[in-house]
Structures are given as C-alpha cells and as structure tokens.
Design a protein around this motif. Structure first.
Motif, PDB file in Angstrom:
ATOM      1  N   ILE A  14       4.243   6.377 -12.565  1.00  0.00           N
ATOM      2  CA  ILE A  14       3.256   6.626 -11.563  1.00  0.00           C
ATOM      3  C   ILE A  14       4.013   6.473 -10.175  1.00  0.00           C
ATOM      4  CG2 ILE A  14       1.244   6.484 -10.311  1.00  0.00           C
ATOM      5  CD1 ILE A  14      -0.044   5.819 -13.109  1.00  0.00           C
ATOM      6  N   ALA A  57       5.493   9.348  -7.621  1.00  0.00           N
ATOM      7  CA  ALA A  57       4.857   9.296  -6.391  1.00  0.00           C
ATOM      8  C   ALA A  57       5.942   9.317  -5.353  1.00  0.00           C
ATOM      9  CB  ALA A  57       3.991   8.365  -6.185  1.00  0.00           C
ATOM     10  N   ALA A 106      -2.114   1.394  -9.412  1.00  0.00           N
ATOM     11  CA  ALA A 106      -0.917   2.316  -9.409  1.00  0.00           C
ATOM     12  C   ALA A 106      -1.123   3.617  -8.930  1.00  0.00           C
ATOM     13  CB  ALA A 106      -0.043   2.326 -10.825  1.00  0.00           C
ATOM     14  N   ARG A 107      -2.045   4.316  -9.471  1.00  0.00           N
ATOM     15  CA  ARG A 107      -2.320   5.566  -8.946  1.00  0.00           C
ATOM     16  C   ARG A 107      -2.964   5.594  -7.587  1.00  0.00           C
ATOM     17  NH1 ARG A 107      -4.915   6.586 -14.255  1.00  0.00           N
ATOM     18  NH2 ARG A 107      -6.921   5.999 -13.501  1.00  0.00           N
ATOM     19  N   ALA A 111       0.194   5.246  -5.668  1.00  0.00           N
ATOM     20  CA  ALA A 111       1.041   6.673  -5.710  1.00  0.00           C
ATOM     21  C   ALA A 111       0.336   7.793  -4.644  1.00  0.00           C
ATOM     22  CB  ALA A 111       1.016   7.159  -7.157  1.00  0.00           C
ATOM     23  N   GLN A 153       1.365   6.436  -1.349  1.00  0.00           N
ATOM     24  CA  GLN A 153       2.694   7.226  -1.024  1.00  0.00           C
ATOM     25  C   GLN A 153       2.856   8.580  -0.652  1.00  0.00           C
ATOM     26  OE1 GLN A 153       5.277   5.838  -4.200  1.00  0.00           O
ATOM     27  NE2 GLN A 153       7.063   5.524  -2.698  1.00  0.00           N
TER      28      GLN A 153
END
Lengths: 291, 381
Positions: free
Chosen positions: A218, A222, B261-262, B265, B268
């Motif tokens: 992930i 990203a 984490a998602r 992300a 980001q």
C-alpha cells in the motif's frame, strides 16, 4: 356310626391324596419329562394338566424359558499374542428334554458349567485366529454368529441345549497393558496440543506477514502514485514556464538572475566586497558632474 | 344368606346389602340345617329307613354346607383388579390362556394363575465403564436406558430374568458400538449416533430373546477420556483455545496496521496531488507574471531593464554589509581583515545595541579604503 363316618372320610382323603399324586401341572414356563421307574416314557410333556400313575411315574421339570449363562472374565490371546480380558454371556434353552435330562441330570448349574467350557474353547479358538482390531471392532458380530452356529450343533446333539446367542460383553486390555495405552493416549494428546499451538503460531505469523506485506505494498503503491502525480505537476509547470519564457529567453534569464541575486544575497549579515567599477556604481564614481 | 358371612365384613361383600341384613353365622347354619333336615328327613321317611338316619343326615348336610362355603370362598378369591398401568397374564392349568386388560376381573383361583405386570411404567437401567474403541483407545462411558414392557406374556414366559438379560445385552451392545467407533467420535459429536446405534442393537438382541421389552431411549450420560489421561485431553482443549487466541491477536494486528497504511497512503496521494496543483498553479502564476512583464519590457526595453536591475541591486545591497574596493588592475597590495570584519558583523548580530558602532566602524573602513585607493591613484598619475 362313628367308625363308618370315619372310614368315609378316610376314603375321601385317600382319593384326594391319590388324585393329587396322579395329577400334575406343567406350566407354560416349564418343560417336563415323564419317567416310568426311571425310564423316559414321555420326553416332552406339553404344558397343562396331566395324569400319571402315582409311584410308577415320576415327572422331572425343566425351565422352558431362555436362560442366561454369565461367565467370569477370562484372558484370551489374539493372533498377535495380545492378551485380552473377555467377559461373555450366553443365552440358551432346553431343546431336547430327554438329552438334557440324561446329559445334565436336569441341573442348570451343570449345564452352565458344560456350556461355559465349550464356549470358552470356542472363543479361545476364534480369538486366536483374529487380530486385536478384528476382535474389538471389525468382526464382533461375525465372530459371535460363527461361534453360536458352530457350538449350536454340538450342544443340541450332546446336551439337548439350544444356544440362542453368545455375546461378548467386555473386551478389555489387562491393567498393565491399559497403562501403556493411557501413556500412548497421553502422548498423542500432547502431540495434538503441540500441533494446535504451533498451527496457531503459524496462522498468526501468516496473518501478520500478510498484513505487513499489504502495508508495504500500500505504501509503495501510494509512493508510486504520489510520484506520478508530482511528476505530472512538474511536467505541467515546466510546460507552462517554457511556454512563457520561450517568448524571450534573454529577458527571462535577466529577470530570473536578478531574482536569484536577491534570494542569494538578501541574508542579514552577508558581507559584500564590491568593485566600484561595477555597472551599479557607474554613477557613484562619475557623479552628476561628469554629465 | 349365610354365604355372605365368610367374605369377612359385610360392608365389603359385594352382595352384602342385597339380602336380609347381617345374619348370624350360627343362626344361619341352624336354619339351613333345619331346612336340610326336613328335606332329608322326609326323604328318609319315604324310603322307610330306620332310626339313626337323622345322624347321618346331620353329618351329610354339614359336609354339603362346608362344600358350598368352600366353593364360595374359592369363587371370591378369583376376583382381582387390573390397574390401567397393568396387564395380567393368565395361565390356565399352567397353559398360557390370555392377557387381560384393566378392570375388575374374575378367574377361577387355583386353576388360573394370574400375574400382573406393569406395562406403562418406564423402567431404567444403567451401565458405566471403561471400554476400548476402534482405534485402541480407552473411553469412559456412562449410559442409561429407559424401557417398558410391551409384551407382558413374552416378558413373563420367554426369558427367565428379562431385566438381567437387558443389562447383559446393553453392555454387549454398547461395547460393540463403541468398539466400532473412533474415540474422538465417541467423546465428541458422535454421542447421539452411538446412543442410536446402541439402542437399535439392543432392541435387536432383546427381540431375538423375545423378552417383551421395548427400549424407549438410550442416553449417553457421559462419555469422556479416562481420568488417567484427562489432563492431556484438557490440554488439547486449551491448545485449541491458544490457537484461536494467537490467530485473533494476529488478526487484531492486521486489522490495526492495514487501515493505518491505507490512511498513510491516502495522505501521500493527497500531498502529491496538492504538490501537483501547487506547482502548476505557481507555474501558471509565474508564467503569467513573466508574460505580462515581458509585454511591458518589449514596449520599453532599456528603461525597464535598467529599472529592474537597479531595483534588484538596491534590494539586496540594502540589506547586506558592503565593502567597496576600488582597485585598478589589482596592482596594489591590499589587506582586508575579513575575519575581523566578519567577527564584528556577527557580534553585531548578537548585540543589536552595538549596531551603530559597527556601522561607524564599517564607514571608517570604507573611508580608509577609499583614501588609500585615491592616494594610489594620485601616485599613479
């Protein structure tokens, strides 16, 4: 008068006694043989009221119902010489009263003992040709029906006894062997417990690893996407700058340089050592007077 | 009549109320005797027999009375009642005659033998013990069986001790079924199957013996590993729990980090998007600014250029300390104590109060330099 009465009563009593002695009842639950001075004259007297001649005929009654032989526990060996404690019972009934009478004198205890011996031998043979597993689970029924059938012909012929059923109750390992079975069971459980625990750890590790992988992926995705977006922004801005500055590159260089000078030297406390010949000072040196 | 008497207690006697009250036994006997005497007496007289006949008559009539009473008593003993729960099995002269339903019944005593058997009562037997399983393990089982007598005649007449037979058959059937099952099955989910199989097998045995017993239900009350290995089995249970616990913990961890984490992300990406928008907007802005400036520059290039240059110079010269050196061709040796100057300037930064001094000093330095250069120029000229 009195004596006459007395004889009448006596005679009546005698009749009663004799008739009681000459009548007998065979109950539904019984079988009987009638003997005449010890010789069997009627081998199977049916249930009901019957007549006999007192003192000449005697009647012996046996049980008609199914009887139970409950044998004590015996130790048998299987084909792999494994000892087993076996407890069995047999159901039997009198089938031939004459033979039964002659073979056992009509005594159930003797019949039990005779049967027990026969069944013992039969079982010993049957166990001796089978494995432990076959005896305990696979062939119990077969073993029993075989044994019953085999023995039946003998017992009917020899004792006048019909074996209805022979059944094994307990088949157990002797206590010394049981202990080793318990030990084995214990070790199997320990193995299983350990397996469960390590499977748990395995699953947990897998789950964690998968989660970590997903997290990394992930994050990486990203990052990639972010860089692509940034690149797009950079490209777009470069295009925009280029489009504008291409109109006059020389002037752009000039303007841009000026700003760079500003940004570079604008700090507090920077010290500049200047040559007065520079273009900036041209009026400083020459002054207005020169004009 | 006199018959009522031997029944004992006129109240209980079924025909008690019907007759002329409770007559005394002696009285009744006397009456009867008289009547009989009359009867016999006339007969005897008619027959022309001698005296003494009355004595015989007396004895004979007594016997008859006794016989009648005996028959009555005998008849009375033939009554019995069969409860709704029961059936009575009747043997007539030893032979099975019939099975009798509930109600008030009469059968001739001594000729018929009546045995009442309860057919609705649920009877129970139980068994408990350690036994071998198919996989050569040992299990500890307790079970109970509930049964009723469904054929009282068979129950009574076909097997000598049906209850004992049931216990034997139960043990045999149970051990057979357990011996054909795996231990895990016996102590866990297979219990019900074992109960059913045992029941079927038991019923087969009992039917084969014609025991007249109907098995209602076999219950496995307890099926456990033997006490000697109970601890090990418990540990397996604990181990299973441990496994689930470890799994749950790991899942909790996974559930913790992946959304995080998602989120990161997403951040980001949003930042990148922001950067993109920012640089594009900045570029557009700057480009527009330049383009507009350029338009003005093209209208008056020299003036604009000059202005821009001077503005810029002013901007940054105005902010910084300056040392002007008027060197011609660099022929003169010139010493600038740069380090000292730097020190001074840094000290000035530290103490704003000395700013003025430093300016003065700087001015002096510049003056000095200028004088020097002027002097050398003059000399050079």
């Amino acid at each position: 008068m009195d004596s006459r009465n007395f004889t009448v009563i006596l005679a009546l009593l005698a009749v009663v006694v004799i008739s009681f002695n000459s009548l007998f009842i065979v109950k539904q639950t019984e079988r009987a043989v009638m003997l005449k001075f010890g010789e069997v004259v009627n081998p199977d007297v049916p249930p009901g009221l019957h007549v006999k001649v007192p003192f000449m005929n005697t009647v012996r009654k046996f049980e008609r119902r199914i009887l139970t032989l409950d044998a004590p526990t015996q130790r048998f060996l299987t084909v792999e010489k494994k000892p087993l404690d076996v407890d069995f019972y047999a159901k039997w009934k009198v089938s031939d009263t004459q033979k039964f009478y002659t073979a056992t004198n009509g005594e159930e205890i003797r019949a039990d003992a005779l049967l027990a011996q026969r069944i013992n031998t039969g079982l010993r043979n049957k166990f001796g040709e089978r494995t432990f597993h076959e005896v305990v689970s696979g062939e119990r029924d077969l073993l029993m029906t075989d044994l019953t059938r085999d023995l039946n012909t003998i017992t009917v012929n020899e004792f006048g006894i019909e074996l209805v059923d022979v059944r094994v109750k307990r088949i157990d390992l002797p206590s010394q062997v049981s202990q080793s079975v318990f030990d084995r069971m214990k070790s199997e459980r320990e193995r299983e417990a350990r397996e469960h625990r390590s499977t748990g750890r395995e699953l947990a590790e897998k789950i964690r690893a998968t989660a970590d992988r997903q997290r990394t992926i992930i994050a990486a995705n990203a990052y990639r996407d972010a860089q692509i977006i940034r690149g797009e922004g950079d490209a777009m801005s470069a295009r925009t700058y280029a489009a504008a500055y291409n109109a006059n590159p020389e002037f752009y260089a000039f303007v841009r340089s000026l700003r760079a000078y500003k940004d570079s030297f604008g700090g507090d406390g920077d010290m500049l050592v200047l040559d007065s010949d520079s273009d900036f000072f041209r009026y400083l040196k020459e002054g207005a007077g020169k004009r | 009549m006199a018959w009522n008497e031997p029944g004992g207690g006129n109240d209980k006697d079924p025909w008690g109320g019907k007759d002329q009250g409770p007559p005394d036994l002696d009285e009744a006997l006397k009456k009867l005797q008289e009547r009989l005497n009359k009867l016999f007496g006339t007969g005897k007289k008619g027959g022309g027999s001698g005296k003494g006949g009355s004595d015989f008559q007396l004895g004979g009539s007594a016997l008859v009375v006794i016989a009648v009473i005996a028959v009555f008593v005998w008849g009375l003993f033939g009554f019995y009642q069969v409860d709704q729960q029961e059936r009575a099995v009747v043997l007539r002269l030893g032979v099975y005659h019939s099975t009798v339903l509930p109600g008030l019944r009469w059968n001739p005593p001594l000729i018929d033998e009546v045995t009442k058997i309860n057919v609705t009562k649920v009877r129970a037997a139980s068994s408990r013990g350690q036994m071998l399983t198919e996989d050569e393990n040992i299990v500890d089982i307790a079970l109970s069986v509930q049964y009723t007598v469904n054929d009282p005649a068979n129950f009574l007449l076909k097997v000598k001790s049906p209850e004992l037979s049931l216990e034997h058959a139960l043990e045999s059937a149970l051990r057979h079924v357990v011996g054909s099952s795996k231990m895990d099955q016996v102590i866990t989910e297979g219990r019900e199957e074992i109960a059913v199989a045992t029941q079927q097998r038991l019923q087969t045995y009992l039917d084969a013996y014609q025991s007249g017993i109907q098995v209602a239900k076999v219950n496995i009350e307890d099926a456990q590993p033997p006490s000697q290995v109970q601890d090990a089995f418990d540990d397996v249970t604990r181990a299973k729990e441990d496994r689930e616990r470890l799994k749950n913990e790991a899942e909790a961890y996974a559930n913790g980090i992946i959304p995080e984490a998602r989120g990161a992300a997403q951040r980001q990406l949003e930042e990148a998007q922001a950067y993109k928008e920012q640089v594009i907007a900045e570029a557009e802005g700057e480009a527009q600014r330049f383009t507009q400036l350029l338009a003005e520059y093209q209208r008056a290039p020299n003036v604009t250029r000059e202005r821009l240059y001077i503005d810029a110079m002013q901007d940054f010269y105005g902010k910084s300390s300056k040392v002007m050196v008027d060197v011609d061709g660099g022929s003169n040796m010139m010493y600038l104590p740069l380090d000292k100057l730097m020190e001074k300037s840094s000290a000035a930064r530290a103490e704003r109060s000395q700013e003025v001094d430093i300016r003065e000093l700087t001015d002096k330095v510049i003056e000095q330099l200028r004088r020097d250069s002027q002097g050398s120029r003059r000399e050079g000229r």
